[in-house]
Design a protein around this motif. Sequence first.
Motif, short mmCIF file in Angstrom:
data_model
loop_
_atom_site.label_atom_id
_atom_site.label_comp_id
_atom_site.label_asym_id
_atom_site.label_seq_id
_atom_site.Cartn_x
_atom_site.Cartn_y
_atom_site.Cartn_z
N PHE A 176 8.92 -7.99 -0.13
CA PHE A 176 8.06 -7.17 -1.00
C PHE A 176 7.78 -7.92 -2.28
CE2 PHE A 176 12.36 -5.63 -2.23
CZ PHE A 176 12.31 -5.82 -3.60
N CYS A 177 6.75 -7.48 -2.98
CA CYS A 177 6.42 -8.06 -4.28
C CYS A 177 5.57 -7.06 -5.05
CB CYS A 177 5.66 -9.38 -4.13
SG CYS A 177 3.98 -9.21 -3.50
N GLN A 178 5.43 -7.31 -6.34
CA GLN A 178 4.56 -6.46 -7.16
C GLN A 178 3.13 -6.58 -6.65
OE1 GLN A 178 5.05 -6.48 -11.54
NE2 GLN A 178 2.88 -7.02 -11.61
N ALA A 179 2.43 -5.47 -6.63
CA ALA A 179 1.06 -5.46 -6.12
C ALA A 179 0.11 -6.20 -7.07
CB ALA A 179 0.58 -4.02 -5.94
N PRO A 180 -0.94 -6.82 -6.53
CA PRO A 180 -1.97 -7.43 -7.39
C PRO A 180 -2.62 -6.32 -8.23
CG PRO A 180 -2.20 -8.16 -5.11
CD PRO A 180 -1.23 -7.02 -5.11
N PRO A 181 -3.27 -6.67 -9.33
CA PRO A 181 -3.89 -5.66 -10.20
C PRO A 181 -4.80 -4.68 -9.45
CG PRO A 181 -3.91 -7.79 -11.28
CD PRO A 181 -3.40 -8.04 -9.89
N ARG A 182 -5.57 -5.19 -8.49
CA ARG A 182 -6.50 -4.30 -7.78
C ARG A 182 -5.79 -3.29 -6.88
NH1 ARG A 182 -6.85 -9.14 -4.86
NH2 ARG A 182 -6.34 -8.96 -2.63
N ASP A 183 -4.51 -3.55 -6.57
CA ASP A 183 -3.75 -2.67 -5.69
C ASP A 183 -2.68 -1.88 -6.42
OD1 ASP A 183 -5.08 -3.32 -3.28
OD2 ASP A 183 -3.91 -5.17 -3.10
N GLY A 184 -2.74 -1.87 -7.76
CA GLY A 184 -1.79 -1.07 -8.53
C GLY A 184 -0.99 -1.84 -9.53
N GLY A 185 -0.98 -3.18 -9.43
CA GLY A 185 -0.28 -3.99 -10.42
C GLY A 185 1.18 -3.62 -10.58
N ALA A 186 1.62 -3.49 -11.82
CA ALA A 186 3.02 -3.21 -12.13
C ALA A 186 3.45 -1.81 -11.70
CB ALA A 186 3.27 -3.39 -13.62
N GLY A 187 2.51 -0.99 -11.26
CA GLY A 187 2.85 0.38 -10.85
C GLY A 187 3.06 0.53 -9.36
N LYS A 240 3.75 -15.57 0.08
CA LYS A 240 2.63 -16.05 -0.73
C LYS A 240 1.37 -15.23 -0.43
CE LYS A 240 4.01 -20.88 -1.47
NZ LYS A 240 3.65 -22.30 -1.18
N LYS A 241 1.12 -14.97 0.85
CA LYS A 241 -0.05 -14.19 1.23
C LYS A 241 0.06 -12.76 0.72
CE LYS A 241 -1.22 -16.80 5.40
NZ LYS A 241 -1.40 -16.75 6.88
N LEU A 242 1.29 -12.24 0.71
CA LEU A 242 1.49 -10.89 0.20
C LEU A 242 1.19 -10.83 -1.29
CD1 LEU A 242 2.48 -8.04 1.09
CD2 LEU A 242 4.76 -8.70 0.29
N ARG A 243 1.64 -11.84 -2.05
CA ARG A 243 1.37 -11.88 -3.49
C ARG A 243 -0.12 -11.94 -3.78
NH1 ARG A 243 5.15 -16.49 -3.83
NH2 ARG A 243 7.26 -15.73 -4.22
N LYS A 244 -0.85 -12.65 -2.92
CA LYS A 244 -2.30 -12.80 -3.12
C LYS A 244 -3.09 -11.61 -2.57
CE LYS A 244 -2.10 -17.86 -2.90
NZ LYS A 244 -2.54 -19.07 -2.13
N GLY A 245 -2.40 -10.64 -1.99
CA GLY A 245 -3.09 -9.47 -1.45
C GLY A 245 -3.83 -9.74 -0.16
N GLN A 246 -3.35 -10.74 0.62
CA GLN A 246 -4.03 -11.12 1.84
C GLN A 246 -3.54 -10.35 3.06
OE1 GLN A 246 -3.61 -15.39 2.11
NE2 GLN A 246 -5.03 -15.77 0.43
N TRP A 247 -2.48 -9.56 2.89
CA TRP A 247 -2.05 -8.66 3.96
C TRP A 247 -2.85 -7.36 3.86
CZ3 TRP A 247 2.18 -8.68 7.59
CH2 TRP A 247 2.86 -9.89 7.67
N VAL A 248 -3.24 -6.82 4.99
CA VAL A 248 -3.99 -5.55 5.01
C VAL A 248 -3.01 -4.40 4.82
CG1 VAL A 248 -5.45 -4.02 6.37
CG2 VAL A 248 -5.76 -6.49 6.52
N ILE A 249 -3.23 -3.59 3.79
CA ILE A 249 -2.38 -2.42 3.54
C ILE A 249 -2.76 -1.33 4.54
CG2 ILE A 249 -1.69 -0.66 1.88
CD1 ILE A 249 -2.49 -2.64 -0.33
N GLN A 250 -1.81 -0.95 5.39
CA GLN A 250 -2.10 0.01 6.46
C GLN A 250 -1.67 1.44 6.13
OE1 GLN A 250 0.09 -2.80 9.19
NE2 GLN A 250 -1.50 -2.16 10.62
N ALA A 251 -0.81 1.60 5.16
CA ALA A 251 -0.35 2.94 4.76
C ALA A 251 0.24 2.85 3.36
CB ALA A 251 0.69 3.47 5.74
N GLN A 252 0.32 4.00 2.70
CA GLN A 252 0.89 4.00 1.35
C GLN A 252 1.57 5.33 1.06
OE1 GLN A 252 -2.42 3.50 -1.37
NE2 GLN A 252 -2.65 5.70 -1.61
N ILE A 253 2.45 5.31 0.07
CA ILE A 253 3.10 6.53 -0.39
C ILE A 253 3.08 6.52 -1.91
CG2 ILE A 253 5.38 5.44 -0.31
CD1 ILE A 253 6.58 8.17 0.30
#
Length: 213
Positions: A192-203, A116-129
């Motif tokens: 894992f889950c789809q990112a919130p809109p501010r973090d990329g959304g469906a992409g 639930k916290k991941l869906r809401k973007g409450q986890w801090v993103i520490q790295a990305q690819i």
Amino acid sequence: MKKLTSMADLEGVRRSLKEQRLEAERQEKIKAAELKKLQDEANLFKKLVSDVTPLPNTNLKIHELEKPAPIARQRELDDEAVLWESISDEMDVERFLETDDKLSYRRNGVGVEALKKLRKGQWVIQAQIDLHGLRSDEARTAVGEFLRSSVKHDIRCVRIIHGKGLGSIGKEPVLKEKVKRWLVQKDEVLAFCQAPPRDGGAGALLVILKARQ
């Protein structure tokens, strides 16, 4: 926030592993050559004194030549496994996904609250690819390397940008579906889950990784 780009940092990881393996093999060859030299010298000496009758010596102690230390082959194989991941592109991933609008996934034993916290973007993103511009096989290798490197550095939450498929033939998000299949099969992935809109959304996908052992 630490970022690992699609190929630059990952290529560095792969190059480092290759250099370590080559150096270990070089050291093994050096030790083997030294051992052979000592053995040849011992054989030559035996040949030269073959006609000599040795004096009895009850205190004689024969020392065995030290063998070169074995290389940790299994560890190398584990490190190099990132080059080709034994994961299928054909797995039916839908049966593993939560029936919500985010098509979320959580491994058995992972609490609902964490997802639930991941869906809401409450986890801090520490790295990305970012997988834009990569072919399917390149993306699969890159994702495997990225996940393994992240766990080694004790990174718990990452973002995988697979794109929305707007630049692909037929405008279909090919990588989007394949990345989900790959992640479900990876031991490093807890949810894992789809990112919130501010973090990329469906992409993009947000992923929770297991803690470093």
